[in-house]
Design an enzyme around this catalytic site. Sequence first.
Site, PDB file in Angstrom:
ATOM      1  N   SER A   1      -2.597   5.383  -0.712  1.00  0.00           N
ATOM      2  CA  SER A   1      -3.561   4.289  -0.477  1.00  0.00           C
ATOM      3  C   SER A   1      -4.592   4.731   0.550  1.00  0.00           C
ATOM      4  O   SER A   1      -4.239   5.275   1.602  1.00  0.00           O
ATOM      5  CB  SER A   1      -2.834   3.055   0.065  1.00  0.00           C
ATOM      6  OG  SER A   1      -1.937   2.570  -0.892  1.00  0.00           O
TER       7      SER A   1
ATOM      8  N   ASN B   1       0.859  -1.175   0.000  1.00  0.00           N
ATOM      9  CA  ASN B   1       0.000   0.000   0.000  1.00  0.00           C
ATOM     10  C   ASN B   1       0.897   1.227   0.000  1.00  0.00           C
ATOM     11  O   ASN B   1       1.380   1.675   1.042  1.00  0.00           O
ATOM     12  CB  ASN B   1      -0.908  -0.007   1.232  1.00  0.00           C
ATOM     13  CG  ASN B   1      -1.895  -1.153   1.171  1.00  0.00           C
ATOM     14  OD1 ASN B   1      -2.858  -1.100   0.404  1.00  0.00           O
ATOM     15  ND2 ASN B   1      -1.620  -2.203   1.932  1.00  0.00           N
ATOM     16  N   GLU B   2       1.127   1.747  -1.190  1.00  0.00           N
ATOM     17  CA  GLU B   2       2.041   2.870  -1.372  1.00  0.00           C
ATOM     18  C   GLU B   2       1.348   4.179  -0.984  1.00  0.00           C
ATOM     19  O   GLU B   2       0.122   4.199  -0.800  1.00  0.00           O
ATOM     20  CB  GLU B   2       2.491   2.931  -2.835  1.00  0.00           C
ATOM     21  CG  GLU B   2       3.243   1.689  -3.323  1.00  0.00           C
ATOM     22  CD  GLU B   2       4.662   1.595  -2.767  1.00  0.00           C
ATOM     23  OE1 GLU B   2       5.011   2.301  -1.802  1.00  0.00           O
ATOM     24  OE2 GLU B   2       5.445   0.788  -3.314  1.00  0.00           O
ATOM     25  N   PRO B   3       2.128   5.283  -0.862  1.00  0.00           N
ATOM     26  CA  PRO B   3       1.516   6.570  -0.529  1.00  0.00           C
ATOM     27  C   PRO B   3       0.310   6.856  -1.423  1.00  0.00           C
ATOM     28  O   PRO B   3       0.357   6.621  -2.629  1.00  0.00           O
ATOM     29  CB  PRO B   3       2.645   7.566  -0.787  1.00  0.00           C
ATOM     30  CG  PRO B   3       3.884   6.775  -0.539  1.00  0.00           C
ATOM     31  CD  PRO B   3       3.577   5.372  -0.988  1.00  0.00           C
TER      32      PRO B   3
END
Length: 655
Positions: A166, A162-164
Amino acid sequence: MLAKNSLVPNRFEHAPLTVFANSLEASRAVARQVAELIGTRQREGLPTVLGLATGSTPVSFYAELVRLHHEERLSFANVITFNLDEYRGLAPEHPQSYLSYMREHLFDHVDIPAANTHLPDGAVPGAAVDAQCREYEEKIRAAGGIDFQILGIGRTGHIGFNEPGSARRSRTRLVTLDPLTRSDAAGDFGGEEHTPRYAITMGVRTILEARRIVLMAWGQHKAGIVRTSIEGEITSQVPASFLQEHDQVHFILDQAAAGALARYRTPWLLGALEDQGLAWDERMTRRAILWLSQKCKKPILKLTDDDYNESSLQDLLQVYGSAYETNLAGFYQMQHTITGWPGGRDPARTKPGDAPVRPLRAPSANVFPKRVLVLSPHPDDDVISMGGTLCRLVEHGHEVHIAYQVSGANAVSDESLWRALLFVRDLGLTDSETTRRMQALCSAYEGAGVLPASTELTRWKALVRRHEAIAAAHACGVPTSHLHFLDLPFYHGAPARRRQLGEADVEIMRQLLCSLRPHLVFAAGDLDDPHGTHRLCLHALRDALELSAGEPWFREAELWFYRGAWAEWELDEIDLAVPLSPQEVLRRRRAIFRHETQKDQALFLGDDRREFWQRTEDRGRRLADAYNALGLAEYEAIEAFRRYSPEEFLRHGQL
Ligand code: F6R
């Protein structure tokens, strides 16, 4: 090294955490908790549902679970697992798939039934991805939800993938990997061009639904993001910050990963130091004064009583009596870090009235010339991080040796090797058999855009880097006879983030130290390197020093650590600052230019597309500006080092 700090929790920290001396102890503690949970639930006739992570962080955690299985009869027969994520596009049997990882580190070594283990399938056809994600969520629910979720954290702040950006409500889905994440993983895939762009990951909401969550983080390179996740506000820009909302979350950190937390960086903001088991020793004093000078944007000698009082530093004023005295203490500490004579001066050529060579310490302070060993993890770290100092040491008449710890072959592109092969082919000097082979390889590259992988080609790539290193050392005045290409074997084993040090690595380092008996050892004290190579090289030095502790040279040696290409020491950590003139900066640039194959690497360094010489110069200039802003002299650039005696280093075990 971090001091013990008892004042926890504090107003800065929005999640509970425990700091361990090192990652091994921390991993064992987490494994023990998981084992207890499995045991308790087994006794109640219930299965345990574990959420599992991959990557470099949980390697020792899994090793400990395997040990508990073999030695303490921990059974996984009743355990159900769900992994966080899988790379999109990799078949389950691909060596870099997370299924392969899980089999290598856990599943193949314990009694878990294969039917109880679950990972997203990265290879399902595009049209089936959404359905698979929904089913994954459904399976977690059907198993009763996750009892214990293990997490690592990416430098972007991702949990799972879950990258920035998300959302808090996100569920299992297909995601695009952040460039920084891909660059961190590039070592596992032999370059960023071969690194997957997408992954399937559990969502933030899926993770937060676990009943208990433990996030583990090791190493300095995680310190910044750990701090933001724990002390920062909750934001989708830092997905790990959502964990602050969970009432059964715990961050498990080693000292390096905890290093940026307020409890260590600015403990005076938390209350009286003695209440925290801390004291106003030299380092703490310096840290507070530098912090204040930067906060007030004033040179040290202009700080006033009011500045100290208004910034929770009344206690420090009490120790020194006045701002004037406190300022002087901080100013002199910083001034005494500066030396233009990093190895000391020839006593025969020292005249009365010459400036003292301050930072040198007994016992080898007056030895001249010194045997100096510069350890360069990759073949270019020496010139990138301390090229100016290297040139000075040579010019001052010391006997300078450079040892390149790993071959660096993995960072040579096929294209670079192809150009070297073309050269050999077209020379027309080699026998016809060789010419034919070169012709075949060059044609293969020109057709397919890649060279066939083989041990021999890896060796040739290592040679390309070796020749670059020879040229760079030559530009610094170090003769080829003083270069040592150690080619530590750990570098050629597993993929980058799964490598482990072996006895052979340590023995090579020990032999080098014992044959050179150096007075000064420069090494990369750099735990920021995302691929972990610098960390292992540092550990190889530590273990080799441990084996050499009885040697006479060991007691006289000094260790100086530079920080590597990725970051600089904090001002308060610097023991030695070597100023460089504009000419020396240019000379260093020429030496870095010799590492031609590494120019391409800039394209792969996350969002930062600067080449290594640019990073080096920016960093050196920034440091010089920082010294200047403190009210010290104005230099073109500075190279900085932290000093330890071998005993101190062994006591600390890590930086
Ligand atoms: C792994 C995962 C990631 C990693 C993170 C840290 O399954 O989901 O979130 O935990 O990228 O990776 P390492 O541990 O290699 O630093």
